[in-house]
Design a protein around this motif. Structure first.
Motif, PDB file in Angstrom:
ATOM      1  N   ASP A 236       0.662  -1.236   0.104  1.00 42.86           N
ATOM      2  CA  ASP A 236      -0.146   0.089  -0.152  1.00 42.86           C
ATOM      3  C   ASP A 236       0.827   1.227  -0.193  1.00 42.86           C
ATOM      4  OD1 ASP A 236      -2.160  -1.680   0.126  1.00 42.86           O
ATOM      5  OD2 ASP A 236      -2.345  -1.560   2.298  1.00 42.86           O
ATOM      6  N   GLY A 237       0.402   2.487  -0.811  1.00 39.82           N
ATOM      7  CA  GLY A 237       1.426   3.463  -0.788  1.00 39.82           C
ATOM      8  C   GLY A 237       2.390   3.442  -1.849  1.00 39.82           C
ATOM      9  N   GLY A 238       2.583   2.272  -2.845  1.00 37.05           N
ATOM     10  CA  GLY A 238       3.113   2.329  -3.772  1.00 37.05           C
ATOM     11  C   GLY A 238       4.623   1.834  -3.865  1.00 37.05           C
ATOM     12  N   GLY A 239       5.028   1.369  -2.551  1.00 37.89           N
ATOM     13  CA  GLY A 239       6.373   0.688  -2.352  1.00 37.89           C
ATOM     14  C   GLY A 239       6.246  -0.682  -2.547  1.00 37.89           C
ATOM     15  N   TYR A 240       7.364  -1.385  -2.245  1.00 34.21           N
ATOM     16  CA  TYR A 240       7.362  -2.793  -2.633  1.00 34.21           C
ATOM     17  C   TYR A 240       8.180  -3.514  -1.177  1.00 34.21           C
ATOM     18  CZ  TYR A 240       6.362  -1.890  -7.240  1.00 34.21           C
ATOM     19  OH  TYR A 240       5.776  -1.596  -8.558  1.00 34.21           O
TER      20      TYR A 240
END
Length: 175
Positions: free
Chosen positions: A124-128
């Protein structure tokens, strides 16, 4: 009279103490990221301690700034967002999901970088979140949105290969 002066000094000292605590709360030392410390079994913990000794001083151009609480099982680099490494984590459920192995899971992909196999999961939030596969301890690396994930994994690969041998991870968790 001394009693009065003592109370007067204490009252005057209270605002100064509050100001000092507030300033300390805003210091850069307190800006470090935080990371939950894993609880691996003894074999994985030893491998993770060895990894901590050989981790690079810089990853993706950022200098090492370990998260709190301090532990040989966690490491960090940079901020906004920080790159966080946790060693000795439990195997992620997606690692044994047949949909991932078959390439049918849009949120998780298996692959390799510089001789280290990884499971990549979108956060969530675009990270990995990346978790090593086929190593004797699971190493998890979170990379926030806006960071070059491939650069992070390339920078960490030599240390992981040196400290965490290929093989089957110890699935024991200490109490």
């Amino acid at each position: 009279m001394n009693s009065f002066r003592h109370r007067h000094t204490s009252v005057l000292g209270l605002p100064a103490l509050v100001l000092l605590i507030t300033a300390a709360g805003c210091s850069s030392a307190d800006d470090s990221a935080s990371a939950a410390v894993p609880s691996p079994g003894a074999k994985a913990a030893k491998l993770c301690q060895n990894l901590d000794k050989v981790l690079p001083a810089k990853v993706d151009g950022e200098r090492r700034e370990d998260p709190s609480p301090a532990s040989a099982l966690t490491a960090g680099w940079g901020d906004d967002p920080a790159i966080i490494l946790r060693c000795g984590v439990v195997r992620p459920p997606k690692m044994i999901d047949p949909k991932v192995a078959e390439g049918r899971d849009p949120d998780a992909v298996a692959g390799g970088v510089e001789g280290v196999k990884w499971l990549m999961e979108k956060q969530d939030g675009g990270g990995y979140r990346f978790t090593t596969a086929s190593r004797r301890a699971y190493v998890e690396v979170t990379v926030g949105q806006g960071r070059d994930s491939s650069s992070v994994l390339i920078d960490l690969a030599p240390a992981i290969k040196k400290a965490i041998p290929a093989g089957v991870a110890d699935l024991t968790v200490s109490n």
